[in-house]
Design an enzyme around this catalytic site. Structure first.
Site, PDB file in Angstrom:
ATOM      1  N   TYR A 200      -3.470  -1.819  -7.399  1.00 31.39           N
ATOM      2  CA  TYR A 200      -2.998  -3.011  -6.684  1.00 31.39           C
ATOM      3  C   TYR A 200      -2.802  -4.088  -7.757  1.00 31.39           C
ATOM      4  O   TYR A 200      -3.737  -4.435  -8.455  1.00 31.39           O
ATOM      5  CB  TYR A 200      -4.040  -3.521  -5.698  1.00 31.39           C
ATOM      6  CG  TYR A 200      -4.378  -2.593  -4.549  1.00 31.39           C
ATOM      7  CD1 TYR A 200      -5.237  -1.506  -4.732  1.00 31.39           C
ATOM      8  CD2 TYR A 200      -3.858  -2.809  -3.280  1.00 31.39           C
ATOM      9  CE1 TYR A 200      -5.562  -0.662  -3.680  1.00 31.39           C
ATOM     10  CE2 TYR A 200      -4.191  -1.978  -2.210  1.00 31.39           C
ATOM     11  CZ  TYR A 200      -5.044  -0.906  -2.426  1.00 31.39           C
ATOM     12  OH  TYR A 200      -5.371  -0.070  -1.372  1.00 31.39           O
ATOM     13  N   LYS A 296      -6.800  -0.658   5.814  1.00 36.25           N
ATOM     14  CA  LYS A 296      -7.778  -0.625   6.900  1.00 36.25           C
ATOM     15  C   LYS A 296      -7.200  -0.213   8.250  1.00 36.25           C
ATOM     16  O   LYS A 296      -7.963   0.035   9.183  1.00 36.25           O
ATOM     17  CB  LYS A 296      -8.432  -2.015   7.044  1.00 36.25           C
ATOM     18  CG  LYS A 296      -9.347  -2.370   5.886  1.00 36.25           C
ATOM     19  CD  LYS A 296     -10.465  -1.365   5.756  1.00 36.25           C
ATOM     20  CE  LYS A 296     -11.221  -1.487   4.440  1.00 36.25           C
ATOM     21  NZ  LYS A 296     -11.938  -0.251   4.132  1.00 36.25           N
ATOM     22  N   TYR A 384     -14.061  -1.531   0.634  1.00 37.73           N
ATOM     23  CA  TYR A 384     -12.916  -0.623   0.524  1.00 37.73           C
ATOM     24  C   TYR A 384     -13.256   0.765   1.081  1.00 37.73           C
ATOM     25  O   TYR A 384     -12.449   1.380   1.775  1.00 37.73           O
ATOM     26  CB  TYR A 384     -12.483  -0.506  -0.944  1.00 37.73           C
ATOM     27  CG  TYR A 384     -11.104   0.086  -1.135  1.00 37.73           C
ATOM     28  CD1 TYR A 384     -10.949   1.429  -1.486  1.00 37.73           C
ATOM     29  CD2 TYR A 384      -9.955  -0.680  -0.959  1.00 37.73           C
ATOM     30  CE1 TYR A 384      -9.684   1.983  -1.653  1.00 37.73           C
ATOM     31  CE2 TYR A 384      -8.681  -0.140  -1.119  1.00 37.73           C
ATOM     32  CZ  TYR A 384      -8.561   1.188  -1.471  1.00 37.73           C
ATOM     33  OH  TYR A 384      -7.306   1.744  -1.620  1.00 37.73           O
TER      34      TYR A 384
HETATM   35  C1  PHB Z   1      -0.086   3.941   1.091  1.00 32.28           C
HETATM   36  O1  PHB Z   1      -0.352   4.948   0.396  1.00 32.28           O
HETATM   37  O2  PHB Z   1       0.916   3.862   1.828  1.00 32.28           O
HETATM   38  C2  PHB Z   1      -1.044   2.758   1.028  1.00 32.28           C
HETATM   39  C3  PHB Z   1      -2.215   2.898   0.305  1.00 32.28           C
HETATM   40  C4  PHB Z   1      -3.101   1.819   0.246  1.00 32.28           C
HETATM   41  C5  PHB Z   1      -2.787   0.643   0.897  1.00 32.28           C
HETATM   42  C6  PHB Z   1      -1.606   0.512   1.633  1.00 32.28           C
HETATM   43  C7  PHB Z   1      -0.718   1.581   1.689  1.00 32.28           C
HETATM   44  O3  PHB Z   1      -3.647  -0.419   0.821  1.00 32.28           O
END
Ligand code: PHB
Ligand code: APR
Length: 389
Positions: A200, A296, A384
């Site tokens: 992220y 979430k 998380y």
């Molecule tokens: C996804 O893999 O689409 C994905 C993963 C984590 C997130 C949001 C989307 O926080």
């Protein structure tokens, strides 16, 4: 038709609840507006908390997830220059499972006949009746014929746009909402992920997320103003932006490829209270929405289902009316904590139009603090992987 429980919506929440109730001998039926193929066509996130995995294990429906899913010990925050790894395994003793939500829904759908779970697809004009009584009912149309299901309890698992939340009188309804001033432009491509864990990123130019569906299929996102149109974003433009925002380490490992799917999704935080009124319970997106930053959505639906199943098993098994009465407060206590985490991570990782240099420095300082504090990392990690239910 008479049933103990009528469930509206055969997304992950409705199917998970249906299987749990059926496995406990509770007579239920699931009503779904769309076809099975349509339900499976929806592209959704795929990070499962350990609690969600445990519910599939409890049902004995975890085989494919264990064979094809990717257990992750950590994830990364990036500030445009470095990766800050959150070692969730070391900090919490738990993992998350990367497994497409569509795949979990497919596993629940595929098991319905063998488990005797009745799911009626393409049920249109679903309407709820007498939800404040002990004899509520649901009517629907199927193949041109009108049907009525008399149930003791109705559970609305019909998502944000379904009829269940609307059936609760405005006089008792409380709405809480934050709409974010950006959307996520997502791309799905059959290329290997740029990192073995999720990243992220909060870059000067904006947010990016590197995620994955398998070792050969990647899912990426960048945030864009709500005025943007997906047709203005060529694949190359997206790959270029991802390479900048994810930072040099990740960029060096990005494999480009054609998009299999490309779309822009808006972000909102939303909670509806109460999650029970009379004989109607709400689960999942029917009652709340979270921005996808904390992954979430599905997991919060699963924890609602855990509480709803617990309440209904007590209600029908031990005639415990209090279990149903206390459902809303129990579910909301966890909903609000997940909403807070999703909102706070969204606030930390995105550039907001109203932000000035000071707010940017606050974000940089918070990421720097997280990089240097095990306590800060533990707080993020425990949220998380999912707070206890
Ligand atoms: C996804 O893999 O689409 C994905 C993963 C984590 C997130 C949001 C989307 O926080
Ligand atoms: N009649 C019958 N079914 C309906 C109706 C209706 N009027 N309206 C909606 N539905 C169905 C939808 O077609 C959908 O299949 O209800 C289902 C709701 O499923 P989701 O929207 O997936 O919501 P939920 O099961 O709560 O899942 C929660 O999973 O979808 C992901 O991340 C997403 O946060 C979301 C989480």
């Amino acid at each position: 038709m008479k049933r103990q429980v009528a469930i509206i919506g055969a997304g992950p929440a409705g199917l998970l609840l249906g299987h749990l109730l059926k496995s406990e001998g509770i007579d239920c039926v699931v009503l779904e507006r769309q076809s099975p193929d349509y339900v499976l066509s929806r592209i959704r996130a795929g990070v499962l908390e350990q609690g969600t995995v445990a519910m599939m294990e409890r049902l004995g429906l975890d085989a494919r997830m264990k064979a094809e899913g990717l257990p992750h010990d950590g994830f990364n925050l990036a500030d445009g220059e470095r990766l800050i790894r959150i070692d969730i395994k070391a900090l919490t003793g738990k993992q998350v499972m990367v497994y497409g939500q569509t795949e979990m829904t497919r596993d629940l759908m595929d098991a319905r006949e063998a488990r005797g779970l009745e799911v009626i697809y393409q049920a249109s004009d679903v309407a709820l009746h007498d939800i404040e009584s002990d004899t509520p009912s649901v009517t629907y149309t199927k193949d041109g014929a009108e049907h009525r299901i008399e149930a003791r309890i109705i559970v609305g698992c019909d998502g944000f746009h379904g009829p269940s939340r609307q059936a609760i009188p405005a006089s008792v309804a409380r709405h809480f909402e934050r709409v974010y001033p950006f959307g996520w432009l997502g791309i799905l491509s059959d290329v290997p992920p740029c990192n073995h864990e999720l990243i992220y990123a909060n870059h000067e130019r904006g947010f990016a997320l590197a995620s994955q569906r398998s070792h050969t299929r990647s899912r990426y996102y960048v945030d864009v103003p709500l005025t943007e149109k997906v047709e203005d974003w060529s694949d190359d433009r997206i790959w270029d932006e991802l390479a900048i925002r994810l930072g040099p380490d990740a960029a060096a490992h990005i494999t480009r490829g054609p998009s299999l799917e490309k779309s822009i999704a808006p972000l909102r935080s939303y909670v509806f209270e109460p999650m029970r009124h009379g004989s109607l319970l709400l689960c999942g997106d029917a009652a709340h929405i979270v921005p996808p930053t904390g992954a979430k959505g599905l997991n919060l639906a699963a924890s609602d289902v855990h509480y709803a199943a617990e309440a209904l098993i007590a209600f029908f098994g031990r005639n415990d009316a209090e279990a149903v009465i206390s459902y809303s407060d129990k579910a909301l206590a966890r909903v609000w904590k997940s909403e807070r985490f999703s909102w706070s991570l969204t606030r930390l990782m995105h550039r907001f139009p109203e932000d000035g240099p000071f707010e940017r420095r606050m974000q940089v300082a918070e990421l720097d603090y997280i990089a240097s504090s095990e306590a800060a990392q533990r707080s993020i990690a425990e949220n998380y992987v999912g707070l206890p239910v």
